[in-house]
Write a protein that holds these residues in place. Sequence first.
Motif, PDB file in Angstrom:
ATOM      1  N   ARG A 189      80.400 -32.942  14.452  1.00 43.93           N
ATOM      2  CA  ARG A 189      79.589 -31.951  13.920  1.00 43.93           C
ATOM      3  C   ARG A 189      78.037 -32.439  13.664  1.00 43.93           C
ATOM      4  NH1 ARG A 189      78.145 -28.078  16.473  1.00 43.93           N
ATOM      5  NH2 ARG A 189      79.700 -26.751  16.631  1.00 43.93           N
ATOM      6  N   PRO A 246      72.881 -39.918  19.278  1.00 37.48           N
ATOM      7  CA  PRO A 246      71.900 -39.369  20.066  1.00 37.48           C
ATOM      8  C   PRO A 246      71.208 -38.132  19.457  1.00 37.48           C
ATOM      9  CG  PRO A 246      74.132 -38.640  21.231  1.00 37.48           C
ATOM     10  CD  PRO A 246      74.289 -39.613  19.953  1.00 37.48           C
ATOM     11  N   ARG A 247      71.755 -37.510  18.274  1.00 44.73           N
ATOM     12  CA  ARG A 247      70.932 -36.279  17.712  1.00 44.73           C
ATOM     13  C   ARG A 247      70.265 -36.747  16.610  1.00 44.73           C
ATOM     14  NH1 ARG A 247      73.439 -31.647  19.011  1.00 44.73           N
ATOM     15  NH2 ARG A 247      71.618 -30.777  17.995  1.00 44.73           N
ATOM     16  N   VAL A 267      62.948 -38.792  17.557  1.00 41.62           N
ATOM     17  CA  VAL A 267      64.335 -38.891  17.912  1.00 41.62           C
ATOM     18  C   VAL A 267      65.417 -39.540  16.887  1.00 41.62           C
ATOM     19  CG1 VAL A 267      65.995 -39.898  19.502  1.00 41.62           C
ATOM     20  CG2 VAL A 267      63.792 -38.722  20.463  1.00 41.62           C
ATOM     21  N   ARG A 327      70.983 -25.946   9.255  1.00 41.80           N
ATOM     22  CA  ARG A 327      70.710 -24.600   9.258  1.00 41.80           C
ATOM     23  C   ARG A 327      70.625 -23.760   8.043  1.00 41.80           C
ATOM     24  NH1 ARG A 327      68.495 -25.144  13.716  1.00 41.80           N
ATOM     25  NH2 ARG A 327      67.156 -23.554  12.717  1.00 41.80           N
ATOM     26  N   GLY A 354      61.648 -28.348  21.677  1.00 40.63           N
ATOM     27  CA  GLY A 354      62.329 -28.931  22.658  1.00 40.63           C
ATOM     28  C   GLY A 354      61.530 -29.292  23.921  1.00 40.63           C
ATOM     29  N   VAL A 392      75.505 -30.601  13.482  1.00 40.83           N
ATOM     30  CA  VAL A 392      74.532 -29.310  13.047  1.00 40.83           C
ATOM     31  C   VAL A 392      75.513 -28.920  12.008  1.00 40.83           C
ATOM     32  CG1 VAL A 392      73.485 -27.209  13.720  1.00 40.83           C
ATOM     33  CG2 VAL A 392      73.822 -29.258  15.317  1.00 40.83           C
ATOM     34  N   LEU A 411      59.571 -32.186  25.641  1.00 40.50           N
ATOM     35  CA  LEU A 411      59.370 -33.548  25.644  1.00 40.50           C
ATOM     36  C   LEU A 411      58.015 -33.951  26.192  1.00 40.50           C
ATOM     37  CD1 LEU A 411      60.725 -36.115  25.381  1.00 40.50           C
ATOM     38  CD2 LEU A 411      61.868 -36.095  27.524  1.00 40.50           C
ATOM     39  N   GLU A 445      66.706 -23.515  22.385  1.00 39.33           N
ATOM     40  CA  GLU A 445      67.892 -23.389  22.493  1.00 39.33           C
ATOM     41  C   GLU A 445      67.952 -22.784  23.835  1.00 39.33           C
ATOM     42  OE1 GLU A 445      70.965 -23.553  20.354  1.00 39.33           O
ATOM     43  OE2 GLU A 445      69.684 -25.026  19.601  1.00 39.33           O
ATOM     44  N   MET A 487      66.501 -48.358  20.451  1.00 41.79           N
ATOM     45  CA  MET A 487      66.457 -47.029  21.232  1.00 41.79           C
ATOM     46  C   MET A 487      67.598 -46.687  21.937  1.00 41.79           C
ATOM     47  SD  MET A 487      62.379 -46.806  22.378  1.00 41.79           S
ATOM     48  CE  MET A 487      62.565 -44.728  22.815  1.00 41.79           C
ATOM     49  N   ILE A 488      67.792 -47.898  22.808  1.00 48.43           N
ATOM     50  CA  ILE A 488      69.109 -47.683  23.380  1.00 48.43           C
ATOM     51  C   ILE A 488      70.469 -47.382  22.519  1.00 48.43           C
ATOM     52  CG2 ILE A 488      70.682 -49.003  25.166  1.00 48.43           C
ATOM     53  CD1 ILE A 488      68.397 -50.404  25.960  1.00 48.43           C
ATOM     54  N   MET A 491      70.853 -44.013  20.926  1.00 47.28           N
ATOM     55  CA  MET A 491      71.315 -43.103  22.071  1.00 47.28           C
ATOM     56  C   MET A 491      72.535 -43.092  22.272  1.00 47.28           C
ATOM     57  SD  MET A 491      68.935 -41.077  22.787  1.00 47.28           S
ATOM     58  CE  MET A 491      68.410 -41.321  21.171  1.00 47.28           C
ATOM     59  N   LEU A 492      73.243 -44.439  22.014  1.00 51.68           N
ATOM     60  CA  LEU A 492      74.605 -44.595  22.393  1.00 51.68           C
ATOM     61  C   LEU A 492      75.387 -44.122  21.390  1.00 51.68           C
ATOM     62  CD1 LEU A 492      74.650 -48.322  24.179  1.00 51.68           C
ATOM     63  CD2 LEU A 492      75.198 -45.883  25.435  1.00 51.68           C
ATOM     64  N   LEU A 535      57.593 -41.087  19.644  1.00 48.69           N
ATOM     65  CA  LEU A 535      59.090 -40.157  20.221  1.00 48.69           C
ATOM     66  C   LEU A 535      60.242 -40.765  19.630  1.00 48.69           C
ATOM     67  CD1 LEU A 535      60.136 -38.172  22.170  1.00 48.69           C
ATOM     68  CD2 LEU A 535      60.498 -40.104  23.992  1.00 48.69           C
TER      69      LEU A 535
END
Lengths: 290, 428, 305
Positions: free
Chosen positions: B85, B411-412, B364, B419, B145, B87, B147, B304, B403-404, B407-408, B360
């Motif tokens: 999770r 990524p979030r 990210v 929330r 959202g 979120v 880019l 979303e 960065m790579i 992401m691996l 960016l």
Amino acid sequence: MTTTPLLSVQGLTMRFGGILALNNVNFEVQKGSITALIGPNGAGKTTVFNCVTGFYKATEGQIILHDKGHEVNLRKVLGEKFKWSDYVNPSAFAERLYYKAFGGSHRVNQAGVARTFQNIRLFREMTVVENLLVAQHRHLDRNLIRGTLNTKSYRASEKRALDNAYYWLEVVNLTEDANRLAGDLPYGNQRRLEIARAMCTEPKLVCLDEPAAGLNPRETVELSTLIRHLRDKHDVTVLLIEHDMGLVMGISEHIVVLDYGQVIASGTPKEIEVNPKVLAAYLGTEEGDA
Amino acid sequence: MFSNPNDPPVLAAFKDSLLVGVIALLIFGPISGIILDGYSFNTHFKTPLILATIVFAGRFAYQMAMLTPWGQKFLERLAFSKGKRSVYVGSPNDHKYLWIILLVLFAAGLILPFYLSKYALTVAILAIIYVLLGLGLNIVVGLAGLLDLGFVAFYAVGAYTFALGSQYIGLGFWTAIPVAAALAAIFGGILGFPVLRMHGDYLAIVTLGFGEIIRLVLNNWTSFTGGPNGAKAAEPTLFGLEFTRTAKTEGHIPFHEFFGTVYNPNTKFIFLYIVVFLMACLMIFFFSRLRSMPMGRAWEALREDEIACRSLGINHVIVKLSAFMMGAMTGGIGGVFFAAQQGGFVNPTSFTFFESALILAIVVLGGMGSTVGVVIAALVLTLLPEVLRDFSDYRVLVFGGLMIFMMLWKPRGFLPIRRPYFSKEGQA
Amino acid sequence: MEFHILGQQLVNGLALGSIYGLIAVGYTMVYGIIGMINFAHGDVYMVSAYITAICIAVLSYFGISSAAFLIIITLIVTMFIVSLYGWSIERIAYKPLRNSPRLAPLISAIGVSLVLQNYVQVSQGAKTQAVPTILPGVFRFGNETDFFQITYIQVLLVVVSFASMALLTYIIQKTSLGRQCRAVQQDPKMAAILGINTDRIISTVFVLGAAMAAIAGVLVTLNYGSFDFSVGFITGVKAFTAAVLGGIGSLPGAMLGGIILGMSESLFSGFVNTDYKDVFAFSLLVLVLIFRPSGLLGKPLVEKV
């Protein structure tokens, strides 16, 4: 005595490249009724929906929403192509320019048409309450300064929205799930949430796209009760696409049957049940039948 | 590939790693091992051999670990964390101690500049500028959202507004801030309008194109912008007091003369730091308010599911444009501070695509939409290269690799997204 | 109208366009099959330029001076090594992200691009590199004062480019491998159910794209003679413009787009303004994406609700 229908669709034709998806579809939806749009797969029901709710631009035809003497041309608000006559008619030109720049599907909702989606399009990573608050966007105080300073009137507006959200949660029986992520809800709850969200936009016509898909029999009965409740207690007209014949026959007052992009029959459930054209469309004709 | 199913596992692992090592050798060999020198070359075979051996060893260790139960479990945990999770919904008591923490941080931030050397001050100012930029892009990419790979354009617009503004119409520091903000916002609107119907990768490339166009125009329009030589901005002032040894502009009195103190070159930077710090705090406050306002919710809903938004009567045009403009405005403000901090000198080389990529990355890595995450990421990404000064040649490489890797792995973003919780009474 | 200038620009434009086309093929195939823009593709092209120079330097050192041998061996070696690059990049940085949120592969690709640029810069130096002229000689058209020329290399460039494109088109259209590629592009899930190893096909597509970029790198280095570690970025974006112009996902579109872009850039540079030729290319990109994102040979998409 004929009353003006809430929604009148005339000559609706939809072409996708070479494919004629809808061919001169005509039907009316009476105010305060529950109308169902049925037909075999591929008949064009969702296409009709998408045209009415503003997600497709119809190739030809008229879609008019009548309300309290006020008419809204649901095709115009999407922004149409310029016609030659526009260049000599400045007001028409101006209107078309306006809608080309500022029109779109959202205008259809602003005119009073809400919808749910076949594949459920909730804001999955926002909470249930947030989904309902977003739906009330247009009715909220969106002034940046008042919002930043958290003024009394801004807070009152937000409170109203929250109360409204909780009200609808009670109507669809989702109060316990208020602060869960929408994507985490079980399927049946998600469907009810989507209906509640549509109602939060205070529509006059709510279009339900296969609301019973994937529901078990008990849930389907609850759905019938909910739809009737919406119409009876919230002064809204319901138009639905559905494959579950039990549900359709049970709650609709008027049924429109589509096949191959054309209306082949329309009437009360009793009439549709025995209509030979409808039976042929669904079941196919037997050898030897006329 | 060379192994057959009957090989004992260790041998299979060895063969597999050997293959990987050979591939690594072929990849690293030419570029690292045969260095061009004019038309001829020099060989440095040590480097690719070492690199290939490291790859081989790493792969072998990985394969061997996969053979053992604890290795498998470890990898399972890593893979599992991807689905975990990212979120969650906050609980009503989350923010009890928040006020105290914020107050402490605010006070610390205000006192800090008086204890730093001039060099450290410039770094700190730059870090906070990147916080501003990150916050701005966070609205466009994180919340809405969309880019945007050309965010540096607004940064450049802000900086050049100050520089060219002071050159041509005598714009001062304080007037430049709102003017740059407005001008950048207008550019944001101009950029946003044509790209309304685009999504994902296409939107990214178009914004990249815009960014590059702005940079190239700034670089080539020498008569107006000074081209590659750049342009100079006015000195920042406080009520007409400049922070230089002698006044650069007519009618301005140097700060130290006015107060009768000794000239201290640090004063200008302390001043800039405090102003940018206060601006950043203001923005942080403003943006966190935005998120709980209808506009912020609309941005996140747009991210979303845009189609659902339209079906709810939300005008996606206004929402997208407002996101672009809000983000652009923040970028423009950052640009003014950048110009002021650089001794008033800006040129196009500061506004390359790499900057857009850096900002960016900040958004990210920080977790898209998370204000706290973006602030932390901005600080880390600006301060880390300073700490690793020795490796400055490899800065870009490390950054790209990071960065790579991010992401691996996550990524979030590092921080999970929270929330808000809404009880019947209101937002917790 | 000075026809010799026009002629020269057209010749240069054709050469330039062939290069754009070769690189564009890589973008278009990858986008067609997994829907992502391979941001690092331009830098793969840059790497191939360096490998070309290295090859030529090494071969010259060993005394090989025949142009034919140099070119052929360089082509083969560069294609091989750069294909390895393409394969490895896919395996390491893209494959694990197939099911990640949609921004992840793009950001990873940006990371790869930065890594490649800096790796080459750190290893080989930041200076501009040059290669000796391998195949001197020109065809000259016109008279003493007004003439334009086509170098042998330019002829080679165009011929090899078109031959490679033709070969690739043959592979995609007529071979079993190509069929599988097209199947995976149209419906990956179904292709997998039918027994096609989608992972391997995707890797193959990356390798093919890298190989084409390698050819482009070799030809460009032979033709223009100099480069540095940063050539990948701008050329990459321009090649992507060509791919979109021709219709993303369409092989002939990529080549067509390349030629159109090359020609127009060359003409713009020759007759309007050389400094702003990059602005011209980028503006073309923006305009195409805004007004006709499906390109010339692509199909417009209808939004599915």
